[in-house]
Scaffold this active site. Structure first.
Site, PDB file in Angstrom:
ATOM      1  N   ASN A  10       7.392  17.377  -1.977  1.00  0.00           N
ATOM      2  CA  ASN A  10       6.982  17.368  -0.567  1.00  0.00           C
ATOM      3  C   ASN A  10       7.655  16.169   0.080  1.00  0.00           C
ATOM      4  O   ASN A  10       7.256  15.027  -0.155  1.00  0.00           O
ATOM      5  CB  ASN A  10       5.450  17.257  -0.478  1.00  0.00           C
ATOM      6  CG  ASN A  10       4.989  17.132   0.965  1.00  0.00           C
ATOM      7  OD1 ASN A  10       5.770  17.288   1.901  1.00  0.00           O
ATOM      8  ND2 ASN A  10       3.695  16.857   1.134  1.00  0.00           N
ATOM      9  N   LYS A  12       7.642  15.332   3.101  1.00  0.00           N
ATOM     10  CA  LYS A  12       6.903  14.793   4.257  1.00  0.00           C
ATOM     11  C   LYS A  12       7.881  14.531   5.408  1.00  0.00           C
ATOM     12  O   LYS A  12       8.798  15.316   5.609  1.00  0.00           O
ATOM     13  CB  LYS A  12       6.103  13.561   3.834  1.00  0.00           C
ATOM     14  CG  LYS A  12       5.212  13.877   2.620  1.00  0.00           C
ATOM     15  CD  LYS A  12       4.232  12.809   2.269  1.00  0.00           C
ATOM     16  CE  LYS A  12       3.407  13.259   1.054  1.00  0.00           C
ATOM     17  NZ  LYS A  12       2.370  12.322   0.675  1.00  0.00           N
ATOM     18  N   HIS A  93      -2.308  20.324   3.659  1.00  0.00           N
ATOM     19  CA  HIS A  93      -2.137  18.990   3.080  1.00  0.00           C
ATOM     20  C   HIS A  93      -3.136  18.021   3.717  1.00  0.00           C
ATOM     21  O   HIS A  93      -3.425  18.117   4.909  1.00  0.00           O
ATOM     22  CB  HIS A  93      -0.701  18.493   3.313  1.00  0.00           C
ATOM     23  CG  HIS A  93      -0.387  17.296   2.464  1.00  0.00           C
ATOM     24  ND1 HIS A  93      -0.812  16.035   2.796  1.00  0.00           N
ATOM     25  CD2 HIS A  93       0.268  17.177   1.291  1.00  0.00           C
ATOM     26  CE1 HIS A  93      -0.419  15.188   1.852  1.00  0.00           C
ATOM     27  NE2 HIS A  93       0.244  15.863   0.929  1.00  0.00           N
ATOM     28  N   GLU A  95      -2.869  15.108   4.692  1.00  0.00           N
ATOM     29  CA  GLU A  95      -2.354  14.344   5.839  1.00  0.00           C
ATOM     30  C   GLU A  95      -2.490  15.155   7.126  1.00  0.00           C
ATOM     31  O   GLU A  95      -2.683  14.594   8.204  1.00  0.00           O
ATOM     32  CB  GLU A  95      -0.896  13.919   5.570  1.00  0.00           C
ATOM     33  CG  GLU A  95      -0.842  12.798   4.548  1.00  0.00           C
ATOM     34  CD  GLU A  95       0.438  12.708   3.742  1.00  0.00           C
ATOM     35  OE1 GLU A  95       1.449  13.318   4.132  1.00  0.00           O
ATOM     36  OE2 GLU A  95       0.411  12.041   2.684  1.00  0.00           O
ATOM     37  N   GLU A 164      -4.990  17.503  -4.866  1.00  0.00           N
ATOM     38  CA  GLU A 164      -4.422  16.192  -4.523  1.00  0.00           C
ATOM     39  C   GLU A 164      -5.535  15.258  -4.052  1.00  0.00           C
ATOM     40  O   GLU A 164      -5.921  15.288  -2.873  1.00  0.00           O
ATOM     41  CB  GLU A 164      -3.404  16.337  -3.384  1.00  0.00           C
ATOM     42  CG  GLU A 164      -2.215  17.185  -3.725  1.00  0.00           C
ATOM     43  CD  GLU A 164      -0.999  16.824  -2.878  1.00  0.00           C
ATOM     44  OE1 GLU A 164       0.042  16.507  -3.474  1.00  0.00           O
ATOM     45  OE2 GLU A 164      -1.090  16.816  -1.632  1.00  0.00           O
ATOM     46  N   GLY A 170       0.280   8.371  -2.742  1.00  0.00           N
ATOM     47  CA  GLY A 170       1.070   7.219  -2.316  1.00  0.00           C
ATOM     48  C   GLY A 170       0.480   5.870  -2.693  1.00  0.00           C
ATOM     49  O   GLY A 170       0.891   4.841  -2.161  1.00  0.00           O
ATOM     50  N   SER A 209       0.713  10.478  -6.694  1.00  0.00           N
ATOM     51  CA  SER A 209       1.355   9.434  -7.505  1.00  0.00           C
ATOM     52  C   SER A 209       1.911   9.943  -8.833  1.00  0.00           C
ATOM     53  O   SER A 209       1.873   9.238  -9.843  1.00  0.00           O
ATOM     54  CB  SER A 209       0.385   8.267  -7.740  1.00  0.00           C
ATOM     55  OG  SER A 209       0.088   7.625  -6.510  1.00  0.00           O
TER      56      SER A 209
HETATM   57  P1  13P Z   1       2.907  10.916  -3.670  1.00  0.00           P
HETATM   58  O1  13P Z   1       3.533  11.643  -4.840  1.00  0.00           O
HETATM   59  O2  13P Z   1       3.850  10.100  -2.894  1.00  0.00           O
HETATM   60  O3  13P Z   1       1.650  10.205  -4.081  1.00  0.00           O
HETATM   61  O4  13P Z   1       2.435  12.078  -2.640  1.00  0.00           O
HETATM   62  C1  13P Z   1       1.702  13.141  -3.112  1.00  0.00           C
HETATM   63  C2  13P Z   1       1.613  14.157  -2.045  1.00  0.00           C
HETATM   64  O5  13P Z   1       0.953  13.970  -1.032  1.00  0.00           O
HETATM   65  C3  13P Z   1       2.388  15.402  -2.226  1.00  0.00           C
HETATM   66  O6  13P Z   1       2.009  16.369  -1.301  1.00  0.00           O
END
Ligand code: 13P
Length: 256
Positions: A10, A12, A93, A95, A164, A170, A209
């Site tokens: 992803n 982002k 997601h 976010e 997740e 992150g 992560s």
């Molecule tokens: P990270 O791997 O950067 O922690 O992000 C995970 C994520 O949100 C994937 O959709």
């Protein structure tokens, strides 16, 4: 029965024309691991160029609108994603659930819209740190999943669920093996309750992560059928070792 693993990146809000070479590097290296499905979900505006740059490799979107078309300024429909060359999309997601206030009902409608045009879907769920601390993670994620899942699985397009935990995204923090195993087993049980035997074939990804250093351990956990990877998917040097870790676990036993 172990499912073929899916390792999806992803990106982002990362990725410009200059990064197409990195997508090419990932797609080329991924060919060495035919026993793993690999995909990259890139910004909508990069999908068409990425799909042209790496024919045969799975490029996806990160969100989709639930309507076919209409007065929805700034939004992208499922047919538009498909038309641009995407074969899958992420929905729900955390976010977006947070920043765009997306509800479970909207996420479900998005998943249905994508599946109905033949896009595979990665549907995300996960709890906050507070919820985990209160001991309510399993109940919260179960409720979120039940309300976000499409009512039935029809057609060729595939649904995957990505667990997740928000506090792991992150941050470098990862749940313990037993915590991941407990959540994935719960998700599997809910998928079976919803879809019967078909629920056995829905891949359950872990995200948050995931790095080359922890991927092997995570992939060895029962009912972890792959990963949704953020930061470590941006560079082939980080992402491909994660794909390799998935390939190495294929065919080996899993840890309950
Ligand atoms: P990270 O791997 O950067 O922690 O992000 C995970 C994520 O949100 C994937 O959709």
């Amino acid at each position: 029965m172990a499912l073929k693993k899916l390792v999806a990146g992803n990106w982002k809000m990362h990725g410009l024309s200059a990064d197409l070479s990195e997508i090419e590097a990932i797609a080329t290296a991924a060919r060495d691991y035919p026993n793993v499905d690999v995909a990259l979900c890139v910004p909508a505006i990069l999908i068409e160029r990425a799909a042209r740059a790496v024919p045969g490799f799975s490029i996806g979107g990160q969100d989709v609108h639930d309507a076919e078309q209409g007065a929805h300024t700034g939004c992208t429909s499922a047919l538009m994603l498909l038309d641009a060359g995407a074969s899958l999309t992420i929905v729900g997601h955390s976010e977006r659930r947070d920043a765009q206030r997306e509800s479970n009902e909207e996420v479900r409608a998005k998943a249905e819209a994508a599946l109905s045009v033949g896009l595979d879907v990665i549907l995300c769920i996960g709890e906050s740190f507070d919820v985990r601390e209160r001991g309510a993670a399993v109940d919260t994620v179960t409720a979120q999943l039940d309300a976000s899942l499409p009512p039935s699985l029809e057609g060729e397009a595939e649904l995957a669920v990505a667990y997740e935990p928000i506090w792991a995204i992150g941050t470098g923090k990862v749940p313990t093996g037993p915590q991941i195993a407990e959540m994935h087993a719960t998700i599997r049980a809910r998928l079976r309750a919803r879809y019967g035997a078909d629920g056995t074939h829905v891949r359950i990804l872990y995200g948050g992560s995931v790095k080359p250093s922890n991927a092997g351990e995570i992939f060895a956990i029962a009912d972890v059928d792959g990963a949704l990877v953020g930061g470590a998917s941006l560079k082939a040097a980080d992402f491909i070792p994660i794909v390799a870790a998935a390939a190495a676990v294929e065919g080996q036993g899993t840890i309950a």
